[in-house]
Each structure stands twice: as structure tokens, then as C-alpha cells.
Design a protein around this motif. Structure first.
Motif, short mmCIF file in Angstrom:
data_model
loop_
_atom_site.label_atom_id
_atom_site.label_comp_id
_atom_site.label_asym_id
_atom_site.label_seq_id
_atom_site.Cartn_x
_atom_site.Cartn_y
_atom_site.Cartn_z
N LEU A 82 0.84 -1.18 0.00
CA LEU A 82 0.00 0.00 0.00
C LEU A 82 0.88 1.24 0.00
O LEU A 82 2.02 1.20 0.45
N PRO A 83 0.38 2.38 -0.51
CA PRO A 83 1.16 3.59 -0.42
C PRO A 83 1.38 4.00 1.02
O PRO A 83 0.63 3.61 1.91
N THR A 135 -9.66 3.29 -11.38
CA THR A 135 -8.26 3.20 -11.81
C THR A 135 -7.37 4.09 -10.97
O THR A 135 -6.23 3.72 -10.64
N ALA A 136 -7.86 5.27 -10.61
CA ALA A 136 -7.07 6.18 -9.78
C ALA A 136 -6.78 5.57 -8.42
O ALA A 136 -5.69 5.78 -7.85
N ASP A 194 4.79 3.62 -4.02
CA ASP A 194 5.39 4.63 -3.14
C ASP A 194 6.22 5.65 -3.92
O ASP A 194 6.09 6.86 -3.71
N VAL A 195 7.06 5.18 -4.83
CA VAL A 195 7.92 6.11 -5.57
C VAL A 195 7.14 6.85 -6.66
O VAL A 195 7.65 7.84 -7.20
N HIS A 201 -3.14 4.57 -6.99
CA HIS A 201 -2.79 5.40 -5.83
C HIS A 201 -2.42 6.81 -6.26
O HIS A 201 -1.35 7.34 -5.90
N THR A 202 -3.29 7.43 -7.03
CA THR A 202 -3.05 8.80 -7.44
C THR A 202 -3.19 9.74 -6.25
O THR A 202 -3.55 9.34 -5.15
#
Length: 650
Positions: free
Chosen positions: A5-6, A293-294, A229-230, A298-299
Motif C-alpha cells: 500500500l502507499p 483506476t485512480a 510509493d515512488v 494510488h493517485t
């Protein structure tokens, strides 16, 4: 395989370092900070719109720059020293912590503020020449701790984008080197969870997922765990990150996968920013797919919020299948993202309320609402959509009652002319499940108390249930007894209204069939109108058709009642539970001879006792055939008990 997960969604304890020991002595009034030490302030520090009323000695003992500026300050009129530090990195927010550090007040260093404090300390020359364990040394020690953890390193690197001084202090390069090393190595070696999942696990190693018990299996981590994350990094930092992992020998496939993920996320955010703001020009289905999709990519939160508002503005055009957005995560949450749907619904209601207030200053009558005006049609459509959505997610064992109530209560009562849909959702929430794989899952929400069952039933209006749904509710053992009584009471009122209406039609029909020759109206040409008997015949035919339809409905109701009699909780629960007293029985004055209505000895034979009498009474009911007796018999059963006691029960 588990996906990371972010950082923003992980339940991680952020690294923290405490400095100082004194209690809080600073307080703010508007744009001015004051230090309540009992001594008058002799120096004012101005940074942007903020000003700090401080004392010279604590500042010059820690900062070389402040010492130099205070010594060089000269005042001809003897006023206080005023210094301007508008170029301080991170501005007044960072200097607030710097001032507290100089006074020895307690502060917390975290991965979100350590970089800004490091840059501010360098700018103010807070090195070891101005006291041991000064701010530069303290922040460097904590930065080394931050770089040892992936989550804290990502957070610290995110704050560097607004601090150009971080590049000069090599904070960015050290942070990227730390991240690249961890991305190329096995993440399990660093002692932190990349999945962020928190399964409900029993001591025996059994994991409960949506009410289904399964044996926990060894979990492996995907090679793309670091992509999300990146992807939040700016292009400059992301480019440095990719170069760093390539230098450390990462496989080309993994590098390409990260770049594709980053490109999709960046492209999606750009596309969302290009969408026109006009309502309806973009279909709701397309917007919901973009939103889904976002969430997968993880936008940024601003991108998802933008899409949620666009969907909320035209939620009445959505369909149920597109609204079922899966919950991204592995924690004990519902399978569908109900929080997202709640935010979309709240935005829709705010838009509709604003439009209604702007266009309809007068009060709208409920009758017009039921008929459906253009203004209220979207609200009714959304109400039906939300009710069907609740019915879809109701069997989820992880769906808690407050979340179900919050979403259902967001729809105003006037938007539900009929409450059949919300009843179905409530029934499914209380309904037993047939999951053979788990003996513990015989009911979706077995922990509900009686009071909680009554709370969820308050979401529906029993008076707005259709006859078919009312019949089902009267036999529903999952509903509280109070709700069943309410349903039966409103059914009685409907039957009473129906019987009264048909007797009124009978009288009018009888009066219309009486000969009245004085009603003939001569025409202008001397002729007379046609015989009114033809009009009477057509009216009689219409009435007979309606009578046949009502008789069919009665037969259907009769079958439902016979089924209800055979159940364990039959009609006799009402005399036993509430001690209803029976009313005196008499026949209607319009029936030619008295009816033979006997008092039923028990609920199991009340229908048989009244069935023949009802039809016998109907034989002499004027102009209604057997229908009057049928309705009178059915209505007589409900009227045997004094309904005043039902009101007193509440």
C-alpha cells in the motif's frame, strides 16, 4: 502475493525524536507569537506575515547568524531590535520550532519536519560552536534513523521537493540512496510490513476474511511492492531514483514496470485535469472507471477528490455495477469502498440542496413529490440506487451498523415514496447466510443486539411499504416485534380505507341506477339525448372489472395469510403479547340481514370460521356481489382487537 500500500495508507508508527524538557511557554495572538517567561521582549523576528516577540540571550546562545544580526543592529531612538528573516527555509513554521528549541521547550522531530529543521538550522548557523548538541547535530542524528526505514525515507524525501537547500546539504541524495538500496534488496530484512494488511487472526492461525475461516498460508511479497510509493515523487526525484536502482543492478523488467506504473499514474492525473467541468458532458460510467483506476494506481488525493465530485454532480446517471468500487487494502474493512460512495453521495446531496434552495424558495408539497417533478426526479433515482447498493453490500460480515446507517440516512425521507428497496437492504443485512464453508457464519451480523435491530429498522417507514412487502415483513422473524406490529397496523388502515371506498362506490352505483326521467336535456334541434341507461351500463361494466381485480388480490392475500397461520409466530402472538380486548361485533347497516361472525377460538382456524360467513354476507351486499362479504370478513379479523392498545404499546 501481496501488494504494498502507499505510505499514506499504511498503519505505520512514524519515527519520532523528542527534544527539550520545558513545558509550553509560547502562545499566538493573530499573526504574533509571544513568550510568557515573565520578562519583557527585547527582540522581534519578522518572517513573512508572522512576528515573534522573543529575548536576545536564548537566541544568540544557539545561532551564529542571529548573534551577528543582533550585534550589528543599531537603534537611534532606543527601540527594540527588529530582525527580518524572510529567506529562512520553510518560513515561520520552521522558525517556531527553532525558537522553542532555543528556549528548551519540548518539540518532536518527525520524518515530516526534520528536513525543514535541518535546512533552517544550517541557515541560522546552529552548529556546535554555539552549544553542545545543537540543532544541526540533533537533526543529523535523527536523519540517520529516518534513512534506515522505508516509510520514513519516503515521507522525508517528499518534503524535500519544496526545499532547494536539501540538495545542497545532500539530504536528497542520501535519502534516494537509502531507498534504492532497500528497493533492490529483500524488504523483509528491514523489519517493516510492506503490505500494510492487518488480518484478524486467531491464536490457532485461522484468518477470518468476510466471515469465512481459512488457514493462514505463508505470504510472499511481490517484486513491484515499491512502485506505488515512488510514483508520488516528482519527475526529478523519480529520475534520480531510477538511476540509483539501475546502478545497483536491478532487473530491467522491474525498472520498466516501475516506469509504466509511474507513467499511468501521471497520465491519469493529467487526463483528469483536462476534463471539462460542465455536468453531463462526460458519462458517469467513464468517470467511475477513472476513479477506480485512480485508486488502483494510488493517485494523489486531489485527483481522487476531483473525480468524486464530478461523479457526485451526476450520480443520478450512475448504475449499480459501476458503483461497486473494491476496497483497496487488506485490513478488516468491507469489500467495497463505502467511504468513497459516502463522499460521492454527500456531494450529490449538497449540489441538489443548493439547486433546490436557488430555484424553489417555496415549500414543495409531498403530493407533488410522489408524482415526481423534474427537480426531485434525480433525488428519487439516487435514493433507489443507494438502496440497491446497500442491498448488494449488506451481506458483508465486515460491514458495521454505523456505516450502513450513515449511508442510508443520507437520503432524505421524501426521496423514498415507497420503502420497498430499503426494506430489502435491511432484510439482507439481518438475513442468515448459507455459507457451508464456515459453521460460524450462519448469520451475516450475529453480534447485533435487539436495540441495534430496532435502530436499523427505523431507517424505513412502515407506512410506505407496498402490500406485498408488508406481507413479507409480517412473516419476517428477523424483524423486531414492534416493527411487525407497526406493519400490521398500517395494513389494517389500508384495508379499512379500501372497504370504506368500495361501500361508497356501491352507494353511488345504486343511486345512479334509479330511474330519473327529469335528467333528459333537450337538444337545440328539438331531439332528446340518448337513454342514460347506456351510460349506466358502461359504468357498471367498469365497476365489475375493478371488482374482479380486487377479488384476485384478495385470493393472493388469503394464500399469504394461510401461510402465515402455519408459521410458529402466528397471529395468536398478538392477543398473548398485548392482551388485546375484543370489540363487539355487528354487521354493516347496508347488509340486508345480520352476519354470522363467530369469534375464533384460535389463530389456526380463524380463516375457516370466517370464510363461509364472509361469502354468505356478501351474497346480499348491494351491487358488490361476493366482494363486500370478502372484504368485510377480512377486515373483521383485524377489527376484533382494540387498536388503541397498539398505540398504548408504543
Amino acid at each position: 502475493m501481496l501488494q504494498a500500500l502507499p505510505v499514506s495508507q499504511r498503519q505505520q508508527h512514524m519515527a519520532c525524536m523528542k527534544l527539550g524538557s520545558k513545558p509550553e511557554i509560547f502562545h499566538r495572538e493573530g499573526h504574533t507569537w509571544f513568550c510568557s517567561t515573565g520578562l519583557p521582549s527585547d527582540v522581534i523576528i519578522e518572517i513573512g506575515e508572522m512576528s515573534f516577540n522573543l529575548h536576545k540571550f536564548p537566541l544568540i546562545s544557539r545561532s551564529g547568524l542571529l548573534e551577528k544580526l543582533i550585534q550589528n543592529f543599531s537603534s537611534k531612538d532606543g527601540s527594540r531590535c527588529v530582525l527580518q528573516l524572510h529567506e529562512l527555509p520553510s518560513g515561520a513554521k520552521a522558525f517556531e520550532l527553532v525558537a522553542k528549541f532555543c528556549y528548551g521547550v519540548k518539540i518532536d522531530l518527525t520524518s515530516l519536519n526534520v528536513v525543514s529543521l535541518r535546512c533552517a538550522a544550517e541557515y541560522l548557523q546552529m552548529n556546535e560552536n554555539y552549544g553542545e548538541r545543537n540543532l544541526i547535530a540533533q537533526t543529523e542524528v535523527f536523519l540517520n534513523e529516518v534513512f534506515s526505514n522505508w516509510v520514513d525515507s519516503i515521507k522525508a524525501l517528499g518534503t524535500c521537493e519544496a526545499l532547494p537547500h536539501a540538495e545542497d546539504l545532500h539530504v536528497v541524495s542520501r535519502c534516494i540512496d537509502s531507498l534504492a538500496t532497500k528497493a533492490c534488496a529483500d524488504p523483509t530484512l528491514f523489519g517493516w510490513s510492506v503490505s500494510g494488511c492487518t488480518n484478524v487472526q486467531s491464536p490457532a492461525g485461522v484468518v477470518c476474511w468476510n466471515g469465512i475461516s481459512t488457514v493462514m498460508r505463508p505470504q510472499s511479497i511481490r517484486e513491484d511492492w515499491w512502485y506505488a510509493d515512488v510514483s508520488f515523487l516528482g519527475l526529478l526525484f523519480y529520475k534520480q531514483m531510477i538511476q540509483a536502482v539501475q546502478l545497483r543492478g536491478m532487473k530491467a523488467e522491474r525498472v520498466a514496470g516501475s516506469i509504466i506504473f509511474y507513467a499511468k499514474r501521471a497520465l491519469l492525473e493529467e487526463i483528469v485535469g483536462l476534463l471539462p467541468n460542465q455536468k453531463g458532458v462526460t458519462t458517469t460510467k467513464f468517470l467511475l472507471r477513472l476513479l477506480r483506476t485512480a485508486m488502483v494506481l494510488h493517485t494523489s488525493s486531489s485527483c481522487r477528490e476531483n473525480l468524486e465530485k464530478r461523479v457526485g454532480a451526476q450520480l443520478d446517471q450512475a448504475v449499480l455495477e459501476d458503483l461497486l468500487i473494491p476496497n483497496i487494502g487488506y485490513s478488516v474493512e468491507p469489500l467495497d469502498d463505502m467511504d468513497c460512495v459516502q463522499r460521492i453521495l454527500d456531494h450529490f446531496m449538497s449540489v441538489e440542496n443548493a439547486a433546490a434552495a436557488a430555484t424553489s424558495p417555496c415549500i414543495v408539497e409531498e403530493g407533488k413529490l410522489v408524482n415526481g417533478t423534474d427537480l426531485l426526479t434525480p433525488v428519487t433515482l439516487v435514493a433507489n440506487l443507494v438502496d440497491r447498493y446497500l442491498a448488494e453490500v449488506a451481506p458483508d460480515v465486515n460491514l458495521k451498523l454505523p456505516k450502513f446507517q450513515l449511508l442510508a440516512a443520507a437520503i432524505p425521507e421524501y426521496a423514498r415514496p415507497v420503502n420497498d428497496s430499503i426494506y430489502r437492504a435491511i432484510d439482507l443485512y439481518l438475513k442468515e447466510q448459507n455459507w457451508e464453508s464456515s459453521p460460524l457464519s450462519t448469520m451475516a451480523h450475529p453480534w447485533l443486539t435487539d436495540s441495534e435491530r430496532e435502530q436499523i429498522c427505523r431507517l424505513m417507514n412502515c407506512q410506505k411499504l407496498s402490500l406485498e412487502v408488508s406481507t413479507h415483513a409480517a412473516q419476517n422473524e428477523r424483524l423486531p416485534l414492534r416493527v411487525i406490529v407497526q406493519v400490521l397496523f398500517f395494513v389494517q388502515l389500508r384495508l379499512q380505507t379500501a372497504v370504506s371506498g368500495w361501500f361508497f362506490v356501491s352507494n353511488n352505483l345504486a343511486n345512479s341506477q334509479e330511474p330519473n326521467e327529469n335528467l333528459e336535456i333537450p337538444k337545440t334541434d328539438g331531439s332528446h339525448q340518448a337513454d342514460p341507461e347506456q351510460d349506466h351500463s358502461s359504468d357498471v361494466d367498469d365497476i365489475r372489472k375493478r371488482v374482479l381485480e380486487l377479488e384476485k388480490k384478495y385470493l393472493s392475500m388469503k394464500q399469504d395469510i394461510q401461510t402465515l397461520v402455519k408459521m410458529k409466530r402466528s397471529w395468536n402472538i398478538f392477543p398473548k403479547e398485548f392482551n388485546f380486548r375484543k370489540r363487539s361485533q355487528h354487521c354493516n347497516s347496508k347488509i340486508s340481514r345480520p352476519c354470522n361472525v363467530n369469534t375464533p377460538s384460535s389463530s389456526s382456524n380463524w380463516l375457516q370460521n370466517h370464510e363461509h360467513d364472509g361469502y354468505q354476507c356478501g351474497e346480499n351486499t348491494s351491487n358488490l356481489g361476493g366482494l363486500g362479504g370478502i372484504l368485510a370478513t377480512f377486515f373483521a379479523f383485524f377489527m376484533e382487537y382494540d387498536m388503541d392498545l397498539i398505540f398504548s404499546y408504543y
